[in-house]
Scaffold this motif. Sequence first.
Motif, PDB file in Angstrom:
ATOM      1  N   ARG A   1      61.857  95.379 -58.023  1.00 54.66           N
ATOM      2  CA  ARG A   1      63.100  95.456 -57.270  1.00 54.66           C
ATOM      3  C   ARG A   1      62.874  95.861 -55.809  1.00 54.66           C
ATOM      4  O   ARG A   1      62.596  97.025 -55.501  1.00 54.66           O
ATOM      5  CB  ARG A   1      64.034  96.463 -57.944  1.00 54.66           C
ATOM      6  CG  ARG A   1      65.400  96.600 -57.277  1.00 54.66           C
ATOM      7  CD  ARG A   1      66.273  97.522 -58.078  1.00 54.66           C
ATOM      8  NE  ARG A   1      66.617  96.937 -59.356  1.00 54.66           N
ATOM      9  CZ  ARG A   1      67.753  96.287 -59.596  1.00 54.66           C
ATOM     10  NH1 ARG A   1      68.636  96.139 -58.644  1.00 54.66           N
ATOM     11  NH2 ARG A   1      67.993  95.792 -60.803  1.00 54.66           N
ATOM     12  N   PRO A   2      63.072  94.921 -54.861  1.00 57.82           N
ATOM     13  CA  PRO A   2      63.036  95.294 -53.447  1.00 57.82           C
ATOM     14  C   PRO A   2      64.352  95.973 -53.072  1.00 57.82           C
ATOM     15  O   PRO A   2      65.305  95.977 -53.858  1.00 57.82           O
ATOM     16  CB  PRO A   2      62.880  93.944 -52.736  1.00 57.82           C
ATOM     17  CG  PRO A   2      63.551  92.970 -53.657  1.00 57.82           C
ATOM     18  CD  PRO A   2      63.323  93.482 -55.057  1.00 57.82           C
ATOM     19  N   ASP A   3      64.414  96.525 -51.890  1.00 58.23           N
ATOM     20  CA  ASP A   3      65.641  97.175 -51.438  1.00 58.23           C
ATOM     21  C   ASP A   3      66.676  96.160 -50.970  1.00 58.23           C
ATOM     22  O   ASP A   3      67.873  96.463 -50.933  1.00 58.23           O
ATOM     23  CB  ASP A   3      65.329  98.161 -50.315  1.00 58.23           C
ATOM     24  CG  ASP A   3      64.450  99.296 -50.815  1.00 58.23           C
ATOM     25  OD1 ASP A   3      64.981 100.236 -51.429  1.00 58.23           O
ATOM     26  OD2 ASP A   3      63.225  99.230 -50.617  1.00 58.23           O
ATOM     27  N   PHE A   4      66.204  94.968 -50.601  1.00 61.64           N
ATOM     28  CA  PHE A   4      67.126  93.899 -50.231  1.00 61.64           C
ATOM     29  C   PHE A   4      66.386  92.567 -50.253  1.00 61.64           C
ATOM     30  O   PHE A   4      65.152  92.527 -50.275  1.00 61.64           O
ATOM     31  CB  PHE A   4      67.760  94.139 -48.850  1.00 61.64           C
ATOM     32  CG  PHE A   4      66.786  94.238 -47.692  1.00 61.64           C
ATOM     33  CD1 PHE A   4      66.585  93.180 -46.818  1.00 61.64           C
ATOM     34  CD2 PHE A   4      66.100  95.425 -47.442  1.00 61.64           C
ATOM     35  CE1 PHE A   4      65.717  93.282 -45.747  1.00 61.64           C
ATOM     36  CE2 PHE A   4      65.224  95.546 -46.372  1.00 61.64           C
ATOM     37  CZ  PHE A   4      65.033  94.464 -45.516  1.00 61.64           C
ATOM     38  N   ILE A   5      67.159  91.485 -50.308  1.00 59.61           N
ATOM     39  CA  ILE A   5      66.638  90.138 -50.137  1.00 59.61           C
ATOM     40  C   ILE A   5      67.062  89.658 -48.762  1.00 59.61           C
ATOM     41  O   ILE A   5      68.220  89.809 -48.365  1.00 59.61           O
ATOM     42  CB  ILE A   5      67.192  89.183 -51.217  1.00 59.61           C
ATOM     43  CG1 ILE A   5      66.690  89.579 -52.614  1.00 59.61           C
ATOM     44  CG2 ILE A   5      66.814  87.736 -50.899  1.00 59.61           C
ATOM     45  CD1 ILE A   5      65.212  89.347 -52.861  1.00 59.61           C
ATOM     46  N   ASP A   6      66.125  89.090 -48.012  1.00 56.68           N
ATOM     47  CA  ASP A   6      66.427  88.574 -46.680  1.00 56.68           C
ATOM     48  C   ASP A   6      66.249  87.060 -46.680  1.00 56.68           C
ATOM     49  O   ASP A   6      65.301  86.541 -47.279  1.00 56.68           O
ATOM     50  CB  ASP A   6      65.495  89.211 -45.641  1.00 56.68           C
ATOM     51  CG  ASP A   6      65.918  88.898 -44.219  1.00 56.68           C
ATOM     52  OD1 ASP A   6      67.030  89.296 -43.833  1.00 56.68           O
ATOM     53  OD2 ASP A   6      65.146  88.247 -43.499  1.00 56.68           O
ATOM     54  N   ILE A   7      67.163  86.345 -46.027  1.00 64.90           N
ATOM     55  CA  ILE A   7      67.084  84.886 -45.957  1.00 64.90           C
ATOM     56  C   ILE A   7      66.608  84.482 -44.569  1.00 64.90           C
ATOM     57  O   ILE A   7      67.143  84.933 -43.559  1.00 64.90           O
ATOM     58  CB  ILE A   7      68.450  84.233 -46.234  1.00 64.90           C
ATOM     59  CG1 ILE A   7      69.063  84.766 -47.528  1.00 64.90           C
ATOM     60  CG2 ILE A   7      68.288  82.712 -46.326  1.00 64.90           C
ATOM     61  CD1 ILE A   7      70.493  84.285 -47.762  1.00 64.90           C
ATOM     62  N   ASN A   8      65.624  83.601 -44.540  1.00 64.01           N
ATOM     63  CA  ASN A   8      65.051  83.150 -43.275  1.00 64.01           C
ATOM     64  C   ASN A   8      65.813  81.925 -42.765  1.00 64.01           C
ATOM     65  O   ASN A   8      65.661  80.829 -43.297  1.00 64.01           O
ATOM     66  CB  ASN A   8      63.566  82.819 -43.475  1.00 64.01           C
ATOM     67  CG  ASN A   8      62.879  82.421 -42.181  1.00 64.01           C
ATOM     68  OD1 ASN A   8      63.439  81.725 -41.356  1.00 64.01           O
ATOM     69  ND2 ASN A   8      61.644  82.863 -42.020  1.00 64.01           N
ATOM     70  N   PHE A   9      66.616  82.141 -41.737  1.00 64.34           N
ATOM     71  CA  PHE A   9      67.279  81.050 -41.031  1.00 64.34           C
ATOM     72  C   PHE A   9      66.743  80.941 -39.600  1.00 64.34           C
ATOM     73  O   PHE A   9      67.401  80.364 -38.739  1.00 64.34           O
ATOM     74  CB  PHE A   9      68.796  81.284 -40.969  1.00 64.34           C
ATOM     75  CG  PHE A   9      69.508  81.209 -42.289  1.00 64.34           C
ATOM     76  CD1 PHE A   9      69.412  80.099 -43.104  1.00 64.34           C
ATOM     77  CD2 PHE A   9      70.292  82.272 -42.707  1.00 64.34           C
ATOM     78  CE1 PHE A   9      70.084  80.040 -44.317  1.00 64.34           C
ATOM     79  CE2 PHE A   9      70.971  82.221 -43.916  1.00 64.34           C
ATOM     80  CZ  PHE A   9      70.867  81.105 -44.728  1.00 64.34           C
ATOM     81  N   GLY A  10      65.578  81.516 -39.356  1.00 62.12           N
ATOM     82  CA  GLY A  10      65.090  81.577 -37.986  1.00 62.12           C
ATOM     83  C   GLY A  10      63.735  80.958 -37.728  1.00 62.12           C
ATOM     84  O   GLY A  10      63.393  80.673 -36.578  1.00 62.12           O
ATOM     85  N   CYS A  11      62.927  80.736 -38.772  1.00 66.41           N
ATOM     86  CA  CYS A  11      61.555  80.278 -38.555  1.00 66.41           C
ATOM     87  C   CYS A  11      61.532  78.928 -37.834  1.00 66.41           C
ATOM     88  O   CYS A  11      62.182  77.975 -38.265  1.00 66.41           O
ATOM     89  CB  CYS A  11      60.816  80.156 -39.886  1.00 66.41           C
ATOM     90  SG  CYS A  11      59.105  79.598 -39.680  1.00 66.41           S
ATOM     91  N   PRO A  12      60.772  78.821 -36.723  1.00 70.95           N
ATOM     92  CA  PRO A  12      60.722  77.563 -35.978  1.00 70.95           C
ATOM     93  C   PRO A  12      59.605  76.620 -36.407  1.00 70.95           C
ATOM     94  O   PRO A  12      59.487  75.516 -35.879  1.00 70.95           O
ATOM     95  CB  PRO A  12      60.481  78.048 -34.545  1.00 70.95           C
ATOM     96  CG  PRO A  12      59.614  79.258 -34.720  1.00 70.95           C
ATOM     97  CD  PRO A  12      60.067  79.909 -36.016  1.00 70.95           C
ATOM     98  N   VAL A  13      58.772  77.046 -37.357  1.00 70.33           N
ATOM     99  CA  VAL A  13      57.565  76.294 -37.707  1.00 70.33           C
ATOM    100  C   VAL A  13      57.935  74.954 -38.355  1.00 70.33           C
ATOM    101  O   VAL A  13      58.798  74.883 -39.231  1.00 70.33           O
ATOM    102  CB  VAL A  13      56.668  77.127 -38.654  1.00 70.33           C
ATOM    103  CG1 VAL A  13      55.464  76.324 -39.110  1.00 70.33           C
ATOM    104  CG2 VAL A  13      56.236  78.408 -37.952  1.00 70.33           C
ATOM    105  N   ASN A  14      57.254  73.901 -37.938  1.00 70.14           N
ATOM    106  CA  ASN A  14      57.609  72.548 -38.389  1.00 70.14           C
ATOM    107  C   ASN A  14      57.587  72.384 -39.904  1.00 70.14           C
ATOM    108  O   ASN A  14      58.462  71.745 -40.481  1.00 70.14           O
ATOM    109  CB  ASN A  14      56.660  71.521 -37.752  1.00 70.14           C
ATOM    110  CG  ASN A  14      56.960  71.294 -36.283  1.00 70.14           C
ATOM    111  OD1 ASN A  14      58.099  71.439 -35.841  1.00 70.14           O
ATOM    112  ND2 ASN A  14      55.940  70.949 -35.508  1.00 70.14           N
ATOM    113  N   LYS A  15      56.576  72.964 -40.576  1.00 70.46           N
ATOM    114  CA  LYS A  15      56.461  72.746 -42.018  1.00 70.46           C
ATOM    115  C   LYS A  15      57.617  73.395 -42.778  1.00 70.46           C
ATOM    116  O   LYS A  15      57.946  72.964 -43.888  1.00 70.46           O
ATOM    117  CB  LYS A  15      55.114  73.248 -42.542  1.00 70.46           C
ATOM    118  CG  LYS A  15      54.923  74.752 -42.525  1.00 70.46           C
ATOM    119  CD  LYS A  15      53.573  75.121 -43.128  1.00 70.46           C
ATOM    120  CE  LYS A  15      53.381  76.635 -43.169  1.00 70.46           C
ATOM    121  NZ  LYS A  15      52.078  77.007 -43.761  1.00 70.46           N
ATOM    122  N   VAL A  16      58.231  74.431 -42.189  1.00 70.18           N
ATOM    123  CA  VAL A  16      59.397  75.066 -42.803  1.00 70.18           C
ATOM    124  C   VAL A  16      60.657  74.266 -42.477  1.00 70.18           C
ATOM    125  O   VAL A  16      61.473  73.971 -43.337  1.00 70.18           O
ATOM    126  CB  VAL A  16      59.532  76.529 -42.335  1.00 70.18           C
ATOM    127  CG1 VAL A  16      60.834  77.139 -42.847  1.00 70.18           C
ATOM    128  CG2 VAL A  16      58.341  77.336 -42.811  1.00 70.18           C
TER     129      VAL A  16
END
Length: 334
Positions: free
Chosen positions: A91-106
Motif C-alpha cells: 500500500r503506497p500513500d497515494f497513486i499518482d497519474i502521469n499526464f506530463g511526461c514528454p518522452v515519445n515512447k510514452v
Amino acid sequence: MLHWFQNGAFPLYLAPMAGVTDVVFRQICKELGADVMVTEFVSAEGIMQADDRTRKYTEFTDEQRPVGVQLFGGDGERMGEAAKKIIDWKRPDFIDINFGCPVNKVVAKNGGSSLLKDCPTLASVASGVKKGVQDEVPVTAKIRIGWDDKTVNAVEVCKILEDCGMEAIAVHGRTRSQGYSGEANWDVIDACARAVSIPVIGNGDIASGEDLARRKQETAVSGIMIGRAAMQNPWIFREAKYYLATGETLKSVPLEERWELVLRHCRLAVTSSRYGAERHAMMSMRARLMAYCKGFPGAKELRQRLARVESVTEVEEIAAASLLAAAEAGAVTV
C-alpha cells in the motif's frame, strides 16, 4: 486533505524521473530533507501483465513515506485495475497519474502529456483510476501547462482533474513541446493554484532555497516539486528548508562530503535488487555520476572517466585522485 499539507505545511516533493528516482536515490533525498516521494513512472499494462521488471519500479521502503506510485497509460479502466494491484502488493500513500511526461515512447502509447490534447480521455483516465482505487488511497496527478504554446490549457485541465476526484496536482511550468528548454511559466502555475481548491504543487527551475522561497511567496502553490536540480545537488532539500526557516544560505557542501555521498550511492546501487551484478549497476550509475560531478574541480576529465566505470573500486580511485588534486590546489568546496 492529504496529511502532508495539513497545519500549514509546505511539503517539498522529489519529482519522479525515469532512471533517476529509484529506491536508492529516494532514500538519499529523504535523508536530506525531501518530504514526499514519487516513484519513477510505471506502465499500467506492465503492471497488469505482472511483469517483474515493471514491479521493481514500484519498490519503496517505509522510511520513504509518504510515497506515491506513478502510473501512465491511456485506458482508465485498465489504469484503475493496475492501481488496485499496486495497492494490494504494498500500500503506497497515494497513486499518482502521469499526464506530463514528454518522452515519445510514452506519448506514442497515448500516455503522459499526449492526454493534454484530449481532455475527454484525460478525464476518463483520471476517473477510471479513482474508481478503481475507490477510497483505499488518494489519487493525485502531474501535468504540464499544455501541449505547446498555442494550447496552454493547464487551468482547464486542473479543474477537470479536481472534478474527477484528484486530491492534489503537480504542475510543471513547461509545455510538452518545450521539453526541458526555456523557462518554466510560473504565472500559469499560479493561475492553476488559484483556480482549484485542492493543493497544487509547483515544478520547474527550482535550483536553490532562494528560488523556492520566491515561488512560495509570489504564488498560491501549496508545495514545491524539485527534479533536475536534485540530480546534481540532492542537498537542495536541506538547503531550501534552511533558507525558508532563516532567510540565509547554507555554506557550500565540502567536496569530501560530496564524494562520500557519491560513493555511498554507488554502494547502495550495487546492493540493490534493482540492477543485479555490480557491472550492470555501475553502468546504470554512469549518467548519475556525471551529473553529481558538475561543478567539481576538473569536471570535464572526471566526466570522461566516470562515463566508463564498471566497479565501485574505480569510482573510489577517481574520488581519491580528485580530492588529492583539490587539496593540492586549495579547493575544498564546489
